[in-house]
Motif scaffolding. Structure first.
Motif, mmCIF file in Angstrom:
data_model
loop_
_atom_site.group_PDB
_atom_site.id
_atom_site.type_symbol
_atom_site.label_atom_id
_atom_site.label_comp_id
_atom_site.label_asym_id
_atom_site.label_seq_id
_atom_site.Cartn_x
_atom_site.Cartn_y
_atom_site.Cartn_z
ATOM 1 N N ALA A 1 110.127 61.166 66.493
ATOM 2 C CA ALA A 1 109.140 60.134 66.143
ATOM 3 C C ALA A 1 109.271 58.930 67.067
ATOM 4 O O ALA A 1 108.271 58.396 67.555
ATOM 5 N N VAL A 2 110.499 58.509 67.337
ATOM 6 C CA VAL A 2 110.729 57.359 68.218
ATOM 7 C C VAL A 2 110.339 57.705 69.657
ATOM 8 O O VAL A 2 109.727 56.892 70.349
ATOM 9 N N ALA A 3 110.663 58.916 70.103
ATOM 10 C CA ALA A 3 110.284 59.330 71.463
ATOM 11 C C ALA A 3 108.765 59.344 71.622
ATOM 12 O O ALA A 3 108.226 58.854 72.628
ATOM 13 N N ASN A 4 108.052 59.874 70.627
ATOM 14 C CA ASN A 4 106.587 59.875 70.675
ATOM 15 C C ASN A 4 106.040 58.453 70.645
ATOM 16 O O ASN A 4 105.080 58.130 71.335
ATOM 17 N N LEU A 5 106.667 57.616 69.845
ATOM 18 C CA LEU A 5 106.256 56.212 69.741
ATOM 19 C C LEU A 5 106.391 55.517 71.094
ATOM 20 O O LEU A 5 105.486 54.801 71.530
ATOM 21 N N LYS A 6 107.496 55.750 71.778
ATOM 22 C CA LYS A 6 107.729 55.131 73.083
ATOM 23 C C LYS A 6 106.684 55.571 74.108
ATOM 24 O O LYS A 6 106.257 54.780 74.944
ATOM 25 N N LYS A 7 106.256 56.833 74.029
ATOM 26 C CA LYS A 7 105.286 57.342 74.998
ATOM 27 C C LYS A 7 103.862 56.894 74.688
ATOM 28 O O LYS A 7 103.066 56.687 75.597
ATOM 29 N N LEU A 8 103.530 56.776 73.409
ATOM 30 C CA LEU A 8 102.139 56.542 73.026
ATOM 31 C C LEU A 8 101.796 55.105 72.671
ATOM 32 O O LEU A 8 100.630 54.725 72.725
ATOM 33 N N TYR A 9 102.784 54.299 72.281
ATOM 34 C CA TYR A 9 102.492 52.995 71.693
ATOM 35 C C TYR A 9 101.651 52.096 72.607
ATOM 36 O O TYR A 9 100.561 51.679 72.230
ATOM 37 N N TRP A 10 102.147 51.785 73.799
ATOM 38 C CA TRP A 10 101.429 50.841 74.666
ATOM 39 C C TRP A 10 100.077 51.359 75.131
ATOM 40 O O TRP A 10 99.088 50.624 75.098
ATOM 41 N N PRO A 11 99.991 52.622 75.571
ATOM 42 C CA PRO A 11 98.660 53.098 75.980
ATOM 43 C C PRO A 11 97.639 53.058 74.830
ATOM 44 O O PRO A 11 96.493 52.663 75.029
ATOM 45 N N LEU A 12 98.063 53.441 73.624
ATOM 46 C CA LEU A 12 97.141 53.421 72.490
ATOM 47 C C LEU A 12 96.810 52.004 72.047
ATOM 48 O O LEU A 12 95.671 51.719 71.669
ATOM 49 N N LEU A 13 97.783 51.111 72.082
ATOM 50 C CA LEU A 13 97.517 49.729 71.692
ATOM 51 C C LEU A 13 96.530 49.077 72.659
ATOM 52 O O LEU A 13 95.592 48.391 72.240
ATOM 53 N N ARG A 14 96.724 49.305 73.952
ATOM 54 C CA ARG A 14 95.781 48.756 74.936
ATOM 55 C C ARG A 14 94.377 49.317 74.713
ATOM 56 O O ARG A 14 93.388 48.586 74.774
ATOM 57 N N THR A 15 94.301 50.605 74.433
ATOM 58 C CA THR A 15 93.012 51.229 74.165
ATOM 59 C C THR A 15 92.408 50.678 72.878
ATOM 60 O O THR A 15 91.200 50.438 72.804
#
Length: 194
Positions: free
Chosen positions: A123-137
C-alpha cells in the motif's frame, strides 16, 4: 420532458433521508457510486472477468470514508469561514484544494490498497508511486467542479454532488491503479523468468 411521479417520489425520499440521516445517506451513496465506478473502469479496460475484490474495496472505501469525511469537512468549512468574511469562497476553495484534496487522496490510495488485501508495504509503495501524479491531476481537472460545487451547490448537497463528480474520478483512478498493478505484475513475471 418532465420527470415521472415515481422519480419525483424517489427523489423526495432520498432528500428526506439526506436531511434526516446525512452521514448514512452520503456514505451509502458514495459506496454505490464508487463500486459502480470501479466496475465501469474494469469494463472500459476490457476485462473479461471482473475483479470483485476491487469492486468491494471501492464500495467499502465509499461506505467508510466517502460520505463521512467530506460531510464533516464541508461542515467545518461552512462554520470556519463566516458568511460575512471577505473572500469567503476563495478561502473555502483553497482549503478544499490545499488541505482536503491532498489528505483525501492519501487516504483513498492507501485504504483502497489495504481493502484489496494488500500488505501495508505494498500500500505504501503504491502510494509513493501514485500520490503526486494523481494529486497534480486532481488539482488540474477537479478544481473547476470544486469551484462550482462550493459556489452554487447548497452545503447539504455538496458531498453528494462531489460523489457524482467522483464517479468519473474513480473510473480514472481505478484505471491508473490497474495499469500500475499490471505493470508491476509484468515486471515480477519478467524477473522470475530470468
Amino acid at each position: 420532458m418532465s420527470l415521472s411521479k415515481p422519480v419525483y417520489s424517489l427523489l423526495g425520499v432520498y432528500l428526506e433521508q439526506l436531511f434526516n440521516h446525512p452521514v448514512r445517506t452520503k456514505s451509502i451513496t458514495s459506496s454505490v457510486l464508487a463500486a459502480s465506478a470501479n466496475y465501469t473502469a474494469q469494463r472500459i479496460a476490457g476485462h473479461k472477468k471482473i475483479n470483485q475484490e476491487s469492486v468491494i474495496a471501492y464500495g467499502l472505501f465509499g461506505l467508510i470514508f466517502g460520505g463521512s469525511v467530506p460531510h464533516y469537512f464541508y461542515q467545518t468549512v461552512e462554520r470556519l469561514f463566516r458568511h460575512d468574511l471577505k473572500f469567503r469562497r476563495l478561502f473555502q476553495f483553497l482549503s478544499e484544494r490545499l488541505v482536503f484534496a491532498p489528505f483525501y487522496q492519501l487516504l483513498s490510495l492507501y485504504f483502497l490498497s489495504i481493502f484489496e488485501m494488500n500488505s501495508h508495504e505494498v500500500a505504501v509503495a503504491n502510494l509513493k508511486k501514485l500520490y503526486w501524479p494523481l494529486l497534480r491531476t486532481n488539482w488540474q481537472y477537479l478544481s473547476i467542479p470544486v469551484i462550482i460545487n462550493m459556489t452554487y451547490v447548497p452545503p447539504m448537497l455538496r458531498t453528494v454532488t462531489m460523489s457524482i463528480v467522483s464517479f468519473i474520478w474513480v473510473v480514472y483512478i481505478a484505471q491508473w491503479r490497474r495499469r500500475l498493478q499490471d505493470k508491476q505484475a509484468g515486471g515480477a513475471d519478467g524477473k522470475n523468468t530470468k
